[in-house]
Design a protein around this motif. Structure first.
Motif, PDB file in Angstrom:
ATOM      1  N   LEU A 977       0.850  -1.193   0.000  1.00 39.75           N
ATOM      2  CA  LEU A 977       0.000   0.000   0.000  1.00 39.75           C
ATOM      3  C   LEU A 977       0.884   1.240   0.000  1.00 39.75           C
ATOM      4  O   LEU A 977       1.677   1.448   0.931  1.00 39.75           O
ATOM      5  CB  LEU A 977      -0.920   0.006   1.229  1.00 39.75           C
ATOM      6  N   VAL A 978       0.733   2.105  -1.028  1.00 35.64           N
ATOM      7  CA  VAL A 978       1.561   3.296  -1.190  1.00 35.64           C
ATOM      8  C   VAL A 978       0.737   4.517  -0.814  1.00 35.64           C
ATOM      9  O   VAL A 978      -0.280   4.822  -1.460  1.00 35.64           O
ATOM     10  CB  VAL A 978       2.079   3.419  -2.638  1.00 35.64           C
ATOM     11  N   THR A 979       1.156   5.241   0.238  1.00 35.09           N
ATOM     12  CA  THR A 979       0.423   6.422   0.730  1.00 35.09           C
ATOM     13  C   THR A 979       1.276   7.682   0.678  1.00 35.09           C
ATOM     14  O   THR A 979       0.974   8.648   1.390  1.00 35.09           O
ATOM     15  CB  THR A 979      -0.031   6.169   2.187  1.00 35.09           C
ATOM     16  N   SER A 980       2.316   7.710  -0.159  1.00 34.42           N
ATOM     17  CA  SER A 980       3.253   8.847  -0.168  1.00 34.42           C
ATOM     18  C   SER A 980       2.600  10.152  -0.616  1.00 34.42           C
ATOM     19  O   SER A 980       3.122  11.238  -0.339  1.00 34.42           O
ATOM     20  CB  SER A 980       4.442   8.523  -1.077  1.00 34.42           C
ATOM     21  N   LEU A 981       1.472  10.080  -1.334  1.00 31.79           N
ATOM     22  CA  LEU A 981       0.807  11.299  -1.834  1.00 31.79           C
ATOM     23  C   LEU A 981      -0.142  11.907  -0.805  1.00 31.79           C
ATOM     24  O   LEU A 981      -0.634  13.024  -1.000  1.00 31.79           O
ATOM     25  CB  LEU A 981       0.033  10.977  -3.116  1.00 31.79           C
ATOM     26  N   ILE A 982      -0.403  11.221   0.291  1.00 30.28           N
ATOM     27  CA  ILE A 982      -1.384  11.687   1.284  1.00 30.28           C
ATOM     28  C   ILE A 982      -0.712  12.648   2.261  1.00 30.28           C
ATOM     29  O   ILE A 982       0.390  12.385   2.747  1.00 30.28           O
ATOM     30  CB  ILE A 982      -2.006  10.484   2.022  1.00 30.28           C
ATOM     31  N   ASP A 983      -1.398  13.749   2.565  1.00 28.81           N
ATOM     32  CA  ASP A 983      -0.830  14.800   3.413  1.00 28.81           C
ATOM     33  C   ASP A 983      -1.294  14.719   4.860  1.00 28.81           C
ATOM     34  O   ASP A 983      -0.549  15.060   5.780  1.00 28.81           O
ATOM     35  CB  ASP A 983      -1.199  16.182   2.864  1.00 28.81           C
ATOM     36  N   THR A1030       8.042   1.449   4.963  1.00 25.44           N
ATOM     37  CA  THR A1030       9.173   1.935   4.167  1.00 25.44           C
ATOM     38  C   THR A1030       8.902   3.382   3.764  1.00 25.44           C
ATOM     39  O   THR A1030       7.778   3.745   3.441  1.00 25.44           O
ATOM     40  CB  THR A1030       9.356   1.083   2.893  1.00 25.44           C
ATOM     41  N   GLU A1031       9.977   4.189   3.794  1.00 25.13           N
ATOM     42  CA  GLU A1031       9.850   5.602   3.410  1.00 25.13           C
ATOM     43  C   GLU A1031      10.154   5.760   1.921  1.00 25.13           C
ATOM     44  O   GLU A1031      11.233   5.396   1.448  1.00 25.13           O
ATOM     45  CB  GLU A1031      10.804   6.467   4.226  1.00 25.13           C
ATOM     46  N   VAL A1032       9.207   6.332   1.174  1.00 24.23           N
ATOM     47  CA  VAL A1032       9.395   6.678  -0.242  1.00 24.23           C
ATOM     48  C   VAL A1032       8.803   8.067  -0.450  1.00 24.23           C
ATOM     49  O   VAL A1032       7.575   8.215  -0.509  1.00 24.23           O
ATOM     50  CB  VAL A1032       8.723   5.658  -1.180  1.00 24.23           C
ATOM     51  N   PRO A1033       9.606   9.099  -0.535  1.00 29.17           N
ATOM     52  CA  PRO A1033       9.081  10.442  -0.744  1.00 29.17           C
ATOM     53  C   PRO A1033       8.318  10.544  -2.069  1.00 29.17           C
ATOM     54  O   PRO A1033       8.522   9.741  -2.993  1.00 29.17           O
ATOM     55  CB  PRO A1033      10.319  11.320  -0.747  1.00 29.17           C
ATOM     56  N   GLY A1034       7.476  11.539  -2.177  1.00 24.98           N
ATOM     57  CA  GLY A1034       6.661  11.702  -3.366  1.00 24.98           C
ATOM     58  C   GLY A1034       7.456  11.885  -4.640  1.00 24.98           C
ATOM     59  O   GLY A1034       7.070  11.379  -5.704  1.00 24.98           O
ATOM     60  N   HIS A1035       8.598  12.580  -4.573  1.00 28.33           N
ATOM     61  CA  HIS A1035       9.367  12.834  -5.789  1.00 28.33           C
ATOM     62  C   HIS A1035      10.093  11.580  -6.288  1.00 28.33           C
ATOM     63  O   HIS A1035      10.643  11.571  -7.396  1.00 28.33           O
ATOM     64  CB  HIS A1035      10.378  13.962  -5.541  1.00 28.33           C
ATOM     65  N   LEU A1074      -0.841  -1.050  -4.548  1.00 24.48           N
ATOM     66  CA  LEU A1074      -2.004  -0.146  -4.580  1.00 24.48           C
ATOM     67  C   LEU A1074      -1.564   1.264  -4.243  1.00 24.48           C
ATOM     68  O   LEU A1074      -1.046   1.515  -3.151  1.00 24.48           O
ATOM     69  CB  LEU A1074      -3.074  -0.621  -3.586  1.00 24.48           C
ATOM     70  N   LEU A1075      -1.750   2.191  -5.192  1.00 26.71           N
ATOM     71  CA  LEU A1075      -1.362   3.591  -5.020  1.00 26.71           C
ATOM     72  C   LEU A1075      -2.603   4.420  -4.704  1.00 26.71           C
ATOM     73  O   LEU A1075      -3.577   4.407  -5.466  1.00 26.71           O
ATOM     74  CB  LEU A1075      -0.681   4.105  -6.289  1.00 26.71           C
ATOM     75  N   LEU A1076      -2.561   5.141  -3.594  1.00 27.78           N
ATOM     76  CA  LEU A1076      -3.646   6.048  -3.202  1.00 27.78           C
ATOM     77  C   LEU A1076      -3.248   7.476  -3.522  1.00 27.78           C
ATOM     78  O   LEU A1076      -2.087   7.871  -3.342  1.00 27.78           O
ATOM     79  CB  LEU A1076      -3.949   5.901  -1.708  1.00 27.78           C
ATOM     80  N   GLY A1077      -4.239   8.280  -3.946  1.00 21.41           N
ATOM     81  CA  GLY A1077      -3.962   9.648  -4.343  1.00 21.41           C
ATOM     82  C   GLY A1077      -4.058  10.638  -3.198  1.00 21.41           C
ATOM     83  O   GLY A1077      -4.419  10.300  -2.064  1.00 21.41           O
ATOM     84  N   ASN A1078      -3.728  11.881  -3.522  1.00 27.79           N
ATOM     85  CA  ASN A1078      -3.811  12.981  -2.566  1.00 27.79           C
ATOM     86  C   ASN A1078      -5.273  13.293  -2.241  1.00 27.79           C
ATOM     87  O   ASN A1078      -6.164  13.070  -3.063  1.00 27.79           O
ATOM     88  CB  ASN A1078      -3.115  14.211  -3.156  1.00 27.79           C
TER      89      ASN A1078
END
Length: 1131
Positions: A977-983, A1030-1035, A1074-1078
């Motif tokens: 689950l990828v949540t890097s775009l969530i603020d 795991t840490e994956v920044p948005g860029h 699974l990528l979740l958006g902002n």
């Protein structure tokens, strides 16, 4: 710690002040230590330190008012109280605001230190109390103030002597009249201060006694005002400011002098003589000012003062003097208006003058309308009517050029809007007078079309006057043009709805309700177009009343007088039977704040005349119960011997039965106590209890009989069952032949719920003694053998009820001397004796027989409104919001009738039932000593938290000391689950918890620092400790996604796109990312191009999308469900 919270601090202080006088020693110490008033000043300062709600303020002021008389209020404290009255309380609800003022005035009278407070200080604080809310002549608080002043004037203190008070009032009047400052010309607070002290001093007897040579009499003080007015027209050098101040003082005197109770005192004659002595000059002066001097915008403020002065002074005049002066004034106004209309060139000044003249003419028409039509008023009436007929009802009133550029530049567009509003209002005010005094002079259809134009360009104030005229016009058109009537009713409804959240709403709503409740409209035939339109809008009002308290109250209060009228009341009731059914059931589940307001309102109203607010404010209660009170009051005034009344009551009963059936179809099988469904069912059967005397033999009896037995099968609430059983008992009482029908129900209820059988037994046990003598032997002969087998029933509740009923019936047989029956069933005597002597049996049996509904309640003698609406609901533990007290029915009954005029008595003849202890009969089955507390419940559905670690095999990898190994439970190669775009951190924390619960292989976050934040942990709890993160920044997401594709992962995005796949149709691969958006922007376009597929959640609502936490949880669960299904299929 308590002093850091203003509310707690003030409550503590009030409690201290209220209770301290119970101990004489403490009281003495308190008075000695705080005699300077500093302590009370600190309390008032705390009250002023923050914005208070009306409820805490009310009871804090009540505590102040209950402090015994002690001189501790200084001028500084009075100033604080004055500031509180003029600032903090301006936005409070009027009734509570008035009650607060009453308590504050009581406190001032008890606690004022007369050695420091002067007469002028006392007058200043009295002036800030609102006349229409608390302090009005003749009310309790006014009498208390006058008595206090009378006692103060008899004391030895020089500064409170009668002579000093007289001199103080005289000086204030003199200074007010000669003050050259024009800016304070209409200082209403100053005028109220002067006049209120004068009138209270009059009632206190300050001017009543024979005056000494050096004293100042009442006639001299009033003469200062009237002398100025009498010399207005003959004194060429008198300033307009002084003249207007004298007129305003006279207007204020006439206002304050009027009494709420209608009482008089010896000084009233002096006031009347003063008004009569200057009346003629006053009218001439007002006429000259309006026709000549009012040409600027600032002058319009004088109109209200002039018209108010005339209206209030007229009550002191004899009819001949009143008519002569008014006729002269009306003639002058009409002549001047006709002259202005004939001018070839219209200037701004002439427009303002036209508005002022029309306002004055409208005010006079209202004054004339307040008196009964008479020959002396005929000339005035006809003059106004002739001018109104000739008046052009053009709503447009465009501002013209001014003779002087200065005048035009000072009038803004907003100010000009007020001018237009006054012009339109005055026009329709005169038209309303015409339609009431001389209907038919103008075409109703054409005038109604003009009303539409007035609505388009008018304001809130002008709409009120137009709606008054519409009320007169619709009554003329109801039979001729029903389409026009319905169209105007819709427009009026829309105009009122526009003001739903403004202060004008209640005024407009009142006008709309009056439109809907006119007799000609109400008498339109049932099913006619007008009748259907009225039903529609009344239904809308009831629906709105469920959300906005008081709306339905206003409708039913205006409808009630038509229902109880002797002429067409029952016809109107039949036309609006559905509305009455709604009223019998009305009431919703209100927010705690609304309930608090209703409770406080009830408390204030119960104070009665002790609080002046109950005398001076119009009576209007917003409680839902009042709607039912009006409906039940009408039903209780029906006559069972009148055929038309009985037919209506039977039809309404069947309507209520249908409402109950519809309610049961919508509601779930079991409803919790005091739910809306429970309350509505209880209200329905309360109304049926009232209507029961109207049931006649035939279809209505059979229908009601079957309906009640059907309801008993599923009803579980004690309050409703009591009503149902009571209805059956009374039907058997009036129709003894129905007894035979009850035997059939024993077989019908054999396989039904035990409560149905218990109710049947209870009804049987109560009816026997009230049956005719010739039926009693047969009744008991069938009842006893039927009840006997149920005494050994398997179900505990059924068994105990059967034993209680059998015991009751057997005792009744002995009282009725049914010896043959007793000897024939002698075995029952052994059974009853055993039950009475066996301790185990007696205990449960006596609990049931001792219950109020078995032992005390008498279904014949206790038949009253008190029992139906107060006693039984209270005893059956129905919430107190549903209790309706008998005095409430009496208070809201326009007849104020005794019980003899009601089909149901208001009060119980006996107080036995009223004194019973609340609580329905309940017996809990005993718990065995051997029952284990840890034993799991095998019956019923209970909450059980899942403990996942109980499902794990206890090996070294799952040992709780090895926290790092616990993360191995989440197997690799599953969902990422990828949540890097969530603020937002709460969303991230919630998703982390969801991922841990459903075994997500890896949780990707934009920054590992987020997991240490309290906002994150408040949602995740400890989930971040048990899942790989795991840490994956948005860029870096682009690079990360491409790497995972190479590892064999399918890239899935949660996004709505042109090619999105519905979630219900997509099958997740085991290796899924699974990528979740902002939250706001969603997934960027550059990342969407890298995805293999986009999945969207199917929606049925209007909102565009779900919260990202919710969306992610749904997708994760769907992935987990599919993987579990696949694993099960493989096995």
């Amino acid at each position: 710690m308590i002093w850091t919270q203003p509310l707690l601090k003030c409550c503590f202080v009030m409690l201290f002040l209220y209770r301290i006088w119970t101990q004489p020693l403490l009281k003495c110490c308190f008075v000695m230590f705080f005699s300077s008033g500093d302590f009370l000043a600190a309390v008032c300062g705390t009250l002023m330190s923050c914005t208070w709600g009306s409820t805490p303020m009310l009871f804090l002021c009540r505590a102040l008012a209950n402090i015994p008389a002690t001189p501790i209020l200084t001028p500084r404290i009075l100033t604080l109280i004055k500031d509180m009255l003029t600032t903090l309380m301006t936005t409070m609800e009027p009734l509570q605001k008035g009650a607060i003022q009453c308590f504050l005035l009581k406190a001032i009278l008890r606690l004022t230190d007369k050695t420091q407070v002067t007469v002028e200080d006392f007058a200043s604080i009295l002036a800030v109390f609102e006349r229409n809310e608390s302090l009005q002549r003749g009310t309790t608080q006014w009498v208390e103030a006058s008595v206090w002043l009378q006692e103060a004037a008899t004391e030895a203190d020089e500064q409170w002597s009668q002579a000093y008070i007289q001199q103080a009032v005289n000086n204030m009047i003199h200074d007010f009249l000669i003050d050259p400052a024009e800016s304070g010309m209409f200082n209403s607070l100053m005028m109220t201060k002067i006049v209120r002290l004068l009138v209270i001093a009059m009632d206190a007897g300050i001017f009543k006694q024979i005056q000494r040579e050096d004293s100042i009499g009442l006639d001299f003080m009033l003469g200062q005002i009237t002398d100025v007015i009498r010399s207005i027209n003959s004194h060429p050098y008198m300033t307009k400011v002084k003249a207007d101040r004298a007129v305003s003082l006279l207007a204020t005197l006439a206002t304050e002098h009027s009494s709420a109770s209608g009482g008089v005192c010896e000084c009233d004659q002096s006031v009347q003589e003063a008004v009569e002595g200057c009346w003629q000059e006053l009218v001439v002066y007002i006429g000259n000012r309006v026709t000549q001097d009012i040409t600027e915008m600032d002058d319009l403020v004088l109109l209200d003062m002039y018209t108010g002065c005339m209206e209030r002074c007229l009550k002191y005049l004899p009819p001949d003097m009143r008519c002569q002066s008014l006729f002269s004034l009306v003639t002058t106004c009409v002549s001047k208006l006709q002259h202005l209309q004939a001018l070839p060139q219209v200037y701004l000044e002439s427009q303002i003058q036209t508005v002022s003249l029309l306002c004055l003419l409208a005010a006079v028409s209202d004054i004339v309308d307040s008196f009964q039509p008479s020959d002396t008023m005929a000339d005035i009436t006809e003059t106004i009517l002739e001018f109104t007929v000739s008046m052009t009802m053009i709503p447009s009133f465009t501002k013209q050029a001014s003779k002087t550029s200065n005048s035009e530049s000072r009038i803004s567009q907003k100010d000009w809007g007020r001018v237009v509003s006054r012009y339109i209002s005055s026009q329709w005010q005169c038209m309303y007078f015409l339609l009431k005094r001389s209907p038919g002079r103008l075409s109703a259809t054409q005038l109604l079309e003009t009303c539409y134009d007035a609505f388009d360009v008018g304001t809130r104030d002008s709409d009120i006057q137009v709606l008054h005229c519409v009320q007169c016009l619709l009554s003329e058109l109801v039979t001729v043009e029903p389409d026009t009537v319905c169209k105007m009713l819709h427009v009026a409804w829309v105009k009122a709805s526009e003001e739903l959240h403004t202060a004008s709403y209640w005024r407009k709503l009142s006008c709309v309700v009056k439109l809907l409740t006119q007799s000609p409209l109400l008498l339109a035939g049932h099913g006619s177009q007008v009748n259907e339109c009225l039903l529609k809008h009344m239904g809308l009002l009831f629906k709105l009343g469920e959300e906005k308290m008081g709306v339905a109250n206003m409708l039913i209060e205006h409808l009630y007088p038509h229902l109880v009228s002797d002429d067409h009341g029952i016809q109107i009731a039949n036309n609006f039977r559905s509305i009455l059914a709604d009223a019998c059931m009305f009431g919703g589940m209100h927010h705690r704040t609304d309930r608090l307001i209703l409770d406080v309102t009830y408390y204030i109203e119960n104070q009665g005349k002790m609080l002046s607010v109950n005398d001076v404010m119009p009576r209007f209660s917003k409680g839902d119960g009042i709607v039912r009170v009006f409906a039940i009051n009408f039903l209780s005034h029906l006559d069972p011997n009148e055929a038309s009344h009985a037919d209506f009551a039977q039809a309404l009963t069947l309507d209520l039965c249908a409402r109950h059936d519809a309610l049961m179809e919508l509601a779930e099988y079991r409803q919790f106590n005091n739910s809306l469904c429970h309350r509505q069912k209880n209200r329905i059967f309360q109304a049926i209890c009232v209507l029961e005397p109207f049931i006649k033999e035939g279809d209505s009896l059979q229908a009601l009989w079957q309906f009640v037995w059907k309801c008993l099968v599923n009803e579980a609430h004690a309050s409703v069952r009591h009503m149902q059983e009571w209805v059956l008992m009374r039907l058997v009482l009036r129709f003894p032949d129905m007894v035979g029908r009850m035997w059939e129900h024993f077989n019908q209820f054999n396989d039904k719920r035990n409560l149905s059988l218990c109710s049947l037994m209870h009804v049987l046990s109560r009816c026997g003694p009230h049956l005719p003598k010739d039926l009693q032997n047969d009744f008991y002969g069938q009842a006893l053998p039927l009840l006997l087998p149920w005494c050994m029933a398997h179900h505990f509740n059924t068994r105990v009820h059967a034993q209680a009923s059998l015991t009751t019936l057997w005792n009744q047989c002995h009282k009725l001397n049914l010896n043959n029956l007793i000897s024939h069933h002698s075995i029952i005597n052994s059974i009853v004796t055993f039950q009475e002597n066996n301790n185990n049996s007696t205990k449960n049996l006596q609990k049931l027989i001792g219950n109020y509904f078995y032992q005390t309640f008498d279904f014949v003698e206790d038949y009253s409104m008190e029992t139906i609406f107060l006693t039984l609901p209270r005893l059956s533990c129905l919430i107190d919001e549903e209790w309706l007290r008998p005095d409430t029915f009496h208070r809201w009954d326009i007849f104020k009738s005794p019980d003899l005029q009601r089909c149901v008595p208001l009060y119980n003849a006996s107080s036995r039932l009223r004194e019973c202890v609340p609580g329905p009969w309940k017996i809990r089955p005993p718990v065995s000593d051997t029952d284990c507390a840890d034993e799991e419940v095998t019956e019923g559905n209970v909450q059980k938290k899942i403990m996942p670690w109980r499902l794990m095999t206890p090996d070294e990898d799952s040992h709780p000391d090895n926290k790092m190994n616990l993360k191995k439970v989440h197997k690799a190669g599953g969902l990422i689950l990828v949540t890097s775009l969530i603020d937002k951190l709460p969303n991230l924390g919630g998703l982390c918890r969801t991922s841990e619960i459903f075994g997500v292989s890896e949780f990707i976050i934009g920054n590992l620092c987020f997991i240490e934040d309290r906002a994150f942990q408040s949602l995740s709890v400890t989930a971040h400790k048990w899942i790989p993160i795991t840490e994956v920044p948005g860029h870096r997401l682009q690079e990360f996604l491409q790497a995972k594709r190479r590892d064999g992962y399918t890239l899935v995005g949660a996004e709505q796109t042109a090619n999105s796949v519905c979630l219900t149709q997509y099958k997740f691969p085991q290796k899924t990312l699974l990528l979740l958006g902002n939250e706001k922007e969603g997934i960027p376009v550059n990342l969407i191009q890298l995805l293999d597929v986009c999945v969207e959640i199917p929606q049925q609502g209007i909102i565009r999308s779900l919260n990202v936490h919710v969306s992610g949880a749904l997708l994760v669960w769907e992935y987990a469900r599919q993987q579990m299904d696949a694993a099960t299929a493989t096995l």
